[in-house]
Design a protein around this motif. Structure first.
Motif, short mmCIF file in Angstrom:
data_model
loop_
_atom_site.label_atom_id
_atom_site.label_comp_id
_atom_site.label_asym_id
_atom_site.label_seq_id
_atom_site.Cartn_x
_atom_site.Cartn_y
_atom_site.Cartn_z
N GLU A 76 0.84 -1.20 0.00
CA GLU A 76 0.00 0.00 0.00
C GLU A 76 0.88 1.26 0.00
O GLU A 76 0.57 2.23 -0.68
CB GLU A 76 -0.93 0.01 1.21
CG GLU A 76 -2.03 -1.03 1.12
CD GLU A 76 -2.95 -1.04 2.33
OE1 GLU A 76 -4.13 -1.38 2.15
OE2 GLU A 76 -2.49 -0.69 3.44
N GLU A 94 1.05 4.29 -2.77
CA GLU A 94 0.93 5.71 -2.42
C GLU A 94 2.10 6.52 -2.97
O GLU A 94 1.90 7.63 -3.46
CB GLU A 94 0.86 5.88 -0.90
CG GLU A 94 -0.46 5.47 -0.31
CD GLU A 94 -0.52 5.71 1.18
OE1 GLU A 94 -0.33 6.87 1.60
OE2 GLU A 94 -0.75 4.73 1.91
N VAL A 146 -6.73 5.78 -2.73
CA VAL A 146 -6.13 5.42 -1.44
C VAL A 146 -6.93 6.12 -0.35
O VAL A 146 -7.10 7.34 -0.38
CB VAL A 146 -4.65 5.85 -1.37
CG1 VAL A 146 -4.05 5.50 -0.01
CG2 VAL A 146 -3.86 5.18 -2.49
N THR A 162 -4.38 -3.06 4.60
CA THR A 162 -4.79 -4.06 3.60
C THR A 162 -6.13 -3.70 2.96
O THR A 162 -6.57 -4.39 2.05
CB THR A 162 -4.85 -5.52 4.13
OG1 THR A 162 -5.98 -5.68 4.97
CG2 THR A 162 -3.56 -5.90 4.85
N ARG A 178 -6.80 -0.21 2.20
CA ARG A 178 -6.65 1.21 1.86
C ARG A 178 -6.70 1.51 0.37
O ARG A 178 -7.00 2.62 -0.01
CB ARG A 178 -5.33 1.74 2.44
CG ARG A 178 -5.34 1.78 3.94
CD ARG A 178 -4.09 2.36 4.50
NE ARG A 178 -4.23 2.44 5.95
CZ ARG A 178 -3.24 2.47 6.79
NH1 ARG A 178 -2.00 2.45 6.34
NH2 ARG A 178 -3.47 2.53 8.07
N VAL A 179 -6.38 0.53 -0.47
CA VAL A 179 -6.27 0.81 -1.91
C VAL A 179 -7.40 0.12 -2.67
O VAL A 179 -7.63 -1.08 -2.52
CB VAL A 179 -4.90 0.34 -2.46
CG1 VAL A 179 -4.79 0.62 -3.95
CG2 VAL A 179 -3.76 1.02 -1.71
#
Length: 140
Positions: free
Chosen positions: A76, A80, A95, A102, A104-105
């Protein structure tokens, strides 16, 4: 002379004088005082790949519902740090820094060209390439 410091620019190949071929796959060429042995098949692959890159137009297809990628926390972070590279390749990733690790995206859009559609597996491939070459422009 220290030969390890020599580099060849793409335009140098046009100036090379072809001296011959051997073993049905290697070209002997000269540039100035230097001799080169060129893998004929590798040169052809490189030429075709560069022509394909020039002629391929990537499009982006938004997803109706963004897809969770369920990446590990370190991946992740790689996403970013490299959102611009993913975007340049046609991937739109969202994001959410408030989401738990796990989660976040999310994948919001996919690239496609002609009949080829890229997917989550290509995001994972790009992540592997970006871990190996941080900050470099990579393609799936």
């Amino acid at each position: 002379p220290d030969l390890s410091l020599r580099t060849i620019a793409q335009e140098d190949f046009a100036r090379m004088e072809v001296l011959g071929q051997f073993n049905m796959g290697f070209i002997i060429a000269r540039l100035g005082e230097d001799l080169y042995i060129l893998d004929q098949h590798a040169c052809d692959e490189k030429f075709r790949f560069e022509a394909l890159q020039r002629s391929t137009t990537m499009h982006t297809q938004p997803l109706v519902v963004p897809k969770d990628l369920e990446l590990e926390a370190p991946d992740e972070l790689v996403v970013e740090e490299n959102l611009a590279i993913f975007r340049a390749n046609g991937f739109e990733l969202r994001v959410d820094p408030e989401a738990p690790p796990t989660k976040r995206v999310k994948l919001a859009a996919l690239p496609y060209s002609k009949s080829t559609v890229f997917g989550p597996g290509d995001v994972h491939e790009m992540l592997c390439l970006l871990r190996e070459s941080p900050g470099q422009h990579v393609q799936p």
